[in-house]
Scaffold this active site. Structure first.
Site, short mmCIF file in Angstrom:
data_model
loop_
_atom_site.label_atom_id
_atom_site.label_comp_id
_atom_site.label_asym_id
_atom_site.label_seq_id
_atom_site.Cartn_x
_atom_site.Cartn_y
_atom_site.Cartn_z
N HIS A 42 1.00 -1.02 0.06
CA HIS A 42 0.18 0.06 -0.08
C HIS A 42 0.83 1.39 0.06
CE1 HIS A 42 -3.75 -2.28 0.77
NE2 HIS A 42 -3.11 -3.04 1.53
N ALA A 43 0.25 2.29 -0.50
CA ALA A 43 1.08 3.62 -0.40
C ALA A 43 1.72 3.84 1.01
CB ALA A 43 0.01 4.89 -0.75
N GLU A 44 1.03 3.63 1.99
CA GLU A 44 1.37 3.74 3.45
C GLU A 44 0.96 2.48 4.24
OE1 GLU A 44 3.78 6.29 4.20
OE2 GLU A 44 3.08 7.57 2.68
N THR A 45 1.80 2.09 5.23
CA THR A 45 1.23 1.23 6.15
C THR A 45 1.47 1.83 7.65
OG1 THR A 45 1.48 -0.82 4.90
CG2 THR A 45 1.12 -1.11 7.19
#
Length: 253
Positions: A42-45
């Site tokens: 994901h773009a961020e975790t």
């Protein structure tokens, strides 16, 4: 460890920006967290410690690196935890609240300052009204939302330029939308971010000054798309959005 996948800045599943949220009982090892983020892609975790009372440690990782601030993964985390939350982060203390289907986040304002960056190799043929920098991002303004919607940046050229992160914005072209934006971040492993909460800490002070009001609504015009509400309050920006949990389970490693 509990693991959630949440679509943030949207009221519908499979829109907005998806984020991983991992609930930790104790501090996590940075290399392990980076490996989890690379696995999830994901773009961020977000990784949040939930074992103790009081402020919770919150960290964010793209598939390639840890970042100082992430809006959509913070929104996703608050959505999962519910209620009022206080997080300690690399960007200081962040206060957030989930209430009536919305999440609000109190973030630091990051107004852009004009720069002489040459973006012609990144976006050839595009004319800019303004080019600047925020703390970690390039910032550019064009005259029409249609230009933003049709951008095709040279991602290799962008990755090689400063931090490799660029937002491009223009006045809105839809009723109720003050401005539109797209955000490209190959420098941290995200070619185009679907909805970038932290970018609106830059966008809010710029558009508030230009439009003469502190309450704003922005559209991030990516393929998935998303809506961010903002209220500029001095050196803080209150960001608001909705979220949908699409996956919940356990992390076994």
């Amino acid at each position: 460890m509990r693991l959630y996948i949440v679509d943030a800045f949207t009221s519908e599943a499979f829109a907005g920006n998806s984020a991983g949220v991992v609930l930790l009982d104790s501090p996590g090892d940075a290399d392990w967290m980076q490996s989890v983020a690379a696995e999830l892609k994901h773009a961020e975790t977000a990784f949040v410690e939930v074992g103790d009372e009081g402020p919770k440690s919150l960290r964010w990782f793209t598939p390639e690196t840890e970042v100082d601030l992430c809006g959509h993964a913070t929104l996703a985390t608050t959505h999962v935890l519910g209620g009022e939350q206080v997080f300690t982060t690399r960007s200081g203390e962040l206060r957030c609240r989930a209430e009536d289907g919305w999440v609000s986040m109190d973030f630091p304002s990051d107004p852009p300052r004009e720069s002489d960056d040459d973006l012609s190799s990144i976006l050839p043929g595009v004319s800019f009204e303004y080019v600047g920098r925020s703390h970690q991002n390039l910032f550019a303004v064009v005259d029409k939302a249609s230009v933003v919607r049709s951008l095709e940046p040279d991602l290799a050229a962008l990755r090689a330029h400063w931090t490799g992160r660029l937002m491009v914005t223009a006045p809105g072209d839809v009723d109720g939308i003050d401005f539109v934006t797209r955000f490209f971040a190959p420098g941290v492993g995200v070619d185009e971010d679907p909805v970038t909460g932290s970018a609106h800490c830059v966008l809010a002070p710029y558009w508030a000054a230009r439009l003469g009001r502190e309450k704003l609504v922005g559209e991030q015009a990516s393929a998935r798309g998303g809506i961010v509400r903002m209220n500029l309050d001095g050196d803080r920006v209150l960001l608001s959005g909705q979220a949908v949990t699409v996956v919940s389970g356990e992390l076994h490693v």
